[in-house]
Write an enzyme that holds these catalytic residues in place. Structure first.
Site, short mmCIF file in Angstrom:
data_model
loop_
_atom_site.label_atom_id
_atom_site.label_comp_id
_atom_site.label_asym_id
_atom_site.label_seq_id
_atom_site.Cartn_x
_atom_site.Cartn_y
_atom_site.Cartn_z
N ARG A 1 4.04 -7.51 -4.39
CA ARG A 1 4.12 -7.48 -5.71
C ARG A 1 4.73 -8.81 -6.29
O ARG A 1 5.50 -8.99 -7.17
CB ARG A 1 5.59 -6.37 -6.13
CG ARG A 1 5.30 -5.26 -5.75
CD ARG A 1 4.28 -4.56 -6.36
NE ARG A 1 4.34 -2.98 -6.00
CZ ARG A 1 3.84 -2.19 -5.18
NH1 ARG A 1 3.08 -3.09 -4.33
NH2 ARG A 1 3.93 -1.04 -5.05
N SER B 1 7.80 2.77 -9.51
CA SER B 1 9.02 2.32 -8.41
C SER B 1 9.87 1.25 -9.39
O SER B 1 9.43 0.53 -9.93
CB SER B 1 8.55 1.67 -7.41
OG SER B 1 7.55 2.40 -6.72
N GLU C 1 11.91 -3.81 -10.05
CA GLU C 1 10.29 -4.29 -9.96
C GLU C 1 10.04 -4.49 -11.30
O GLU C 1 9.30 -5.64 -11.59
CB GLU C 1 9.40 -2.96 -9.26
CG GLU C 1 8.04 -3.57 -9.02
CD GLU C 1 7.01 -2.45 -8.53
OE1 GLU C 1 7.59 -1.99 -7.38
OE2 GLU C 1 6.28 -2.10 -8.98
N1 EPU Z 1 11.75 8.58 0.44
C1 EPU Z 1 13.08 9.51 0.28
N2 EPU Z 1 13.14 9.94 -0.99
C2 EPU Z 1 12.75 10.02 -1.94
C3 EPU Z 1 11.45 9.05 -2.08
C4 EPU Z 1 10.99 8.30 -0.80
O1 EPU Z 1 13.57 9.72 1.32
O2 EPU Z 1 12.92 10.27 -3.10
C5 EPU Z 1 11.50 7.98 1.53
C6 EPU Z 1 10.49 9.01 2.44
O3 EPU Z 1 10.89 8.70 3.71
C7 EPU Z 1 9.15 8.40 2.20
C8 EPU Z 1 9.49 6.85 1.87
O4 EPU Z 1 10.57 6.70 1.10
O5 EPU Z 1 8.29 8.61 3.45
C9 EPU Z 1 8.36 6.33 1.20
O6 EPU Z 1 8.14 6.68 0.10
P1 EPU Z 1 6.55 6.59 -0.61
O7 EPU Z 1 5.55 7.03 0.43
O8 EPU Z 1 6.69 7.52 -1.91
O9 EPU Z 1 6.54 5.28 -0.92
P2 EPU Z 1 7.49 4.12 -1.78
O10 EPU Z 1 7.80 3.04 -0.42
O11 EPU Z 1 8.62 4.74 -2.20
C10 EPU Z 1 5.74 2.46 -2.29
C11 EPU Z 1 5.14 1.74 -3.48
C12 EPU Z 1 4.41 2.74 -4.65
C13 EPU Z 1 3.20 3.11 -3.93
C14 EPU Z 1 3.76 3.89 -2.65
C15 EPU Z 1 2.54 4.26 -1.82
C16 EPU Z 1 6.94 -0.06 -3.80
C17 EPU Z 1 8.06 -0.42 -4.74
N3 EPU Z 1 6.49 1.14 -4.32
O12 EPU Z 1 6.59 3.57 -2.83
O13 EPU Z 1 4.13 1.85 -5.62
O14 EPU Z 1 2.65 3.92 -4.49
O15 EPU Z 1 4.53 2.93 -1.74
O16 EPU Z 1 1.95 3.26 -1.11
O17 EPU Z 1 6.22 -0.66 -2.98
C18 EPU Z 1 4.96 1.41 -7.78
O18 EPU Z 1 5.05 0.12 -7.50
O19 EPU Z 1 5.20 1.60 -9.00
C19 EPU Z 1 4.70 2.36 -6.92
C20 EPU Z 1 4.75 3.51 -7.20
#
Ligand code: EPU
Length: 340
Positions: free
Chosen positions: A164, A235, A335
């Site tokens: 990012r 995010s 972010e």
């Molecule tokens: N999780 C929780 N509770 C929640 C949400 C998530 O415990 O309410 C935990 C779970 O363990 C889950 C893990 O967090 O497995 C990761 O969650 P997720 O797969 O939704 O991905 P993220 O790390 O939260 C990142 C990006 C997203 C992108 C997804 C998929 C960042 C800041 N965000 O989210 O990007 O779509 O991975 O690759 O890196 C964005 O930047 O706006 C965005 C949506």
């Protein structure tokens, strides 16, 4: 060209905050942009260039000029037997680019489907999802210097993409405005299914780029609130990157803590923690204070239920940062770009 005075930005930020800007200007070609950049009156003002406003948090009215490109268009700039280089106007909606590519069977950006925003901002932000970042596929970008009017092309290396992050987010880089982006796509589609969620959903022979894009879109729709319905900027925090020792220390206290090796880092290895998990563990998921809240679907997404101000969202964000810091000793960084 369009120039408006005392203009509401409600439809130009996906939090739908009803802030106003002193001036708002949209240009349809580079000549119009050049005229604005050379105008002495506008040169004196604070200026901000926006895309679709999907990664911005306005905390107050903007006493300056907000500039937005309307230069769109996708065309093939170069082709070889194995690759296609697309040239894309900065204002082209990113997801239209993804659909353009996958419908032709060209691989490389299918994991980045259904991400709000425009192509220029996608490069600034180096958008990423499901194990792929836009920067991996950016060949170069054309940009113009806001003070001198110099026009030049930045190679991918000069864009200095990180998680990012790019040159265009640094103090020197903020003086450059992206006009168009060149993407390098593969004629042969090789699926990138590093994420278990995708691998499970797509365990089938003869997979196409369209199927990957459709599946990513379905996952995103199921997890993330639609900004057209409920104001949000995706995010709200970066996933924090920490060292191995920190992961070990945290895992002793919190055995379920998810941590993944952070791509591109050398020794000692760094790990990405899930900010969503940390926030969820602190009990914030679904929390609401007035019209500012944490999405009940995903703890990483702050939402505006209607009448929240940027200040309300920022206040909630700071409380979340404090509680994650206190419980885990980890600092969360917002972010979206916060416009004070
Ligand atoms: N999780 C929780 N509770 C929640 C949400 C998530 O415990 O309410 C935990 C779970 O363990 C889950 C893990 O967090 O497995 C990761 O969650 P997720 O797969 O939704 O991905 P993220 O790390 O939260 C990142 C990006 C997203 C992108 C997804 C998929 C960042 C800041 N965000 O989210 O990007 O779509 O991975 O690759 O890196 C964005 O930047 O706006 C965005 C949506």
């Amino acid at each position: 060209m369009r120039i408006e005075k005392n203009f509401s930005l409600k439809d130009h930020n996906t939090f739908h905050l009803p802030v106003r800007t002193r001036w708002f200007m949209e240009y349809d070609n580079e000549d119009e942009l050049g005229r604005i950049l050379r105008d002495e009156y506008f040169q004196e003002l604070r200026s901000l260039h926006i895309g679709a406003g999907s990664n911005l948090l306005f905390v107050a009215d903007f006493n300056g000029i907000i500039v937005h490109s309307r230069i769109r268009g996708i065309r093939v700039a170069r082709e070889t037997d194995t690759e296609v280089i697309l040239r894309i106007g900065a204002a082209e909606p990113w997801d239209d680019v993804v659909r353009y590519a996958v419908s032709r069977g060209w691989g490389g950006i299918e994991n980045l489907s259904h991400i709000p925003g425009e192509a220029g901002a996608a490069a600034v932000q180096n958008i990423g999802a499901y194990g792929v970042e836009a920067g991996e596929r950016i060949d170069s970008v054309a940009a113009i210097h806001l003070q001198t009017g110099e026009r030049r092309r930045f190679t991918a290396a000069e864009c200095a993409f990180g998680y990012r992050q790019s040159f265009f987010k640094t103090p020197a880089g903020r003086d450059w405005l992206i006009l168009s982006v060149r993407l390098r796509l593969s004629r042969t589609f090789v699926p990138r299914l590093d994420y278990a969620e995708l691998r499970t959903a797509l365990a089938m022979p003869g997979l196409t780029a369209v199927q990957v894009a459709d599946t990513v879109e379905a996952i995103r729709r199921s997890k993330l609130p639609d900004p057209a319905v409920l104001g949000n900027a995706g995010s709200f925090f970066h996933n924090p990157v920490v060292d191995g020792e920190t992961v070990e220390r945290l895992r002793r206290l919190h055995p379920g803590l998810p941590a993944h090796p952070a791509a591109g880092d050398d020794t000692p290895a760094n790990f990405k923690l899930s900010a969503g998990w940390l926030i969820d563990a602190c009990g914030w998921k679904g929390h609401r204070e007035g019209d500012a809240g944490v999405s009940p679907r995903h703890a990483l997404v702050l939402v505006n239920y209607g009448e929240a101000t940027g200040r309300d969202i920022l206040h909630l964000a700071r409380r979340i940062q404090d509680s994650v810091q206190e419980r885990f000793g980890v600092q969360l960084r917002p972010e979206p770009v916060v416009i004070l």
